[in-house]
Design a protein around this motif. Structure first.
Motif, PDB file in Angstrom:
ATOM      1  N   HIS A   1      -5.739  11.060   6.633  1.00  0.00           N
ATOM      2  CA  HIS A   1      -4.993   9.877   6.188  1.00  0.00           C
ATOM      3  C   HIS A   1      -5.831   9.100   5.179  1.00  0.00           C
ATOM      4  CE1 HIS A   1      -2.102  10.371   9.452  1.00  0.00           C
ATOM      5  NE2 HIS A   1      -3.129  10.626  10.223  1.00  0.00           N
TER       6      HIS A   1
ATOM      7  N   THR B   1      -5.308   5.490   2.530  1.00  0.00           N
ATOM      8  CA  THR B   1      -4.445   4.381   2.128  1.00  0.00           C
ATOM      9  C   THR B   1      -4.940   3.865   0.783  1.00  0.00           C
ATOM     10  OG1 THR B   1      -4.041   3.770   4.420  1.00  0.00           O
ATOM     11  CG2 THR B   1      -3.564   2.106   2.759  1.00  0.00           C
TER      12      THR B   1
ATOM     13  N   GLU C   1       0.425   4.867   2.063  1.00  0.00           N
ATOM     14  CA  GLU C   1      -0.323   5.604   3.076  1.00  0.00           C
ATOM     15  C   GLU C   1      -0.037   7.090   2.880  1.00  0.00           C
ATOM     16  OE1 GLU C   1       0.979   3.930   6.777  1.00  0.00           O
ATOM     17  OE2 GLU C   1       0.390   1.916   6.151  1.00  0.00           O
TER      18      GLU C   1
ATOM     19  N   ASN D   1       0.816  -1.212   0.000  1.00  0.00           N
ATOM     20  CA  ASN D   1       0.000   0.000   0.000  1.00  0.00           C
ATOM     21  C   ASN D   1       0.848   1.260   0.000  1.00  0.00           C
ATOM     22  OD1 ASN D   1      -2.566  -1.408   0.408  1.00  0.00           O
ATOM     23  ND2 ASN D   1      -1.768  -1.875   2.435  1.00  0.00           N
TER      24      ASN D   1
END
Length: 144
Positions: free
Chosen positions: A130, A132, A113, A111
């Motif tokens: 945030h 992801t 982030e 991933n």
């Protein structure tokens, strides 16, 4: 004597039949093991191909794709403004800013982030947001 020959023949035939069953079972077990081995090898090859597809982009590429995804921009739009862009790297974390708030993209195994300032009204806020994104999703969307 005749009974003994018949009895011996019967025992011999029964033994051969049982031995034949054992051979079939042994052959069957051998075939099952071979098929299992082939399935495992096939699975391993598929996983390798998948990781090779995913590995064709660098961490920097994934970080940039995540930034574009967050901003809803294309590479061409970002390219037009590249003279004002500051790009820094710290390990597997990449930072982009245009003279003010910084957006950070941390690239992990699967991933990316993204940490960014959340807008509040007309200006940027003080809280970080945030998101992801999976590398697979980014590669699919920005692959070309």
């Amino acid at each position: 004597m005749k009974k003994r020959i018949i009895l011996t023949s019967t025992i011999l035939l029964a033994s051969l039949a049982l031995a034949g069953c054992g051979n079939n079972q042994s052959t069957s077990n051998s075939t099952k093991a071979e098929n299992s081995s082939l399935r495992a090898e096939d699975s391993s090859l598929k996983a390798k191909k998948s990781s090779e597809r995913q590995a064709k982009y660098s961490e920097q590429d994934y970080a940039l794709m995540a930034y574009l995804k967050l901003q809803g921009q294309t590479a061409n739009e970002l390219n037009r403004n590249k003279d004002n862009m500051n790009w820094n790297q710290d390990g597997n974390t990449y930072h982009i800013d245009f003279g003010a708030h910084t957006t950070s993209m941390t690239v992990t195994e699967d991933n990316v982030e993204v940490t960014y300032d959340k807008p509040q009204g007309d200006s940027m806020g003080h809280d970080n947001g945030h998101k992801t994104y999976s590398k697979q999703r980014l590669a699919k969307e920005f692959g070309n």
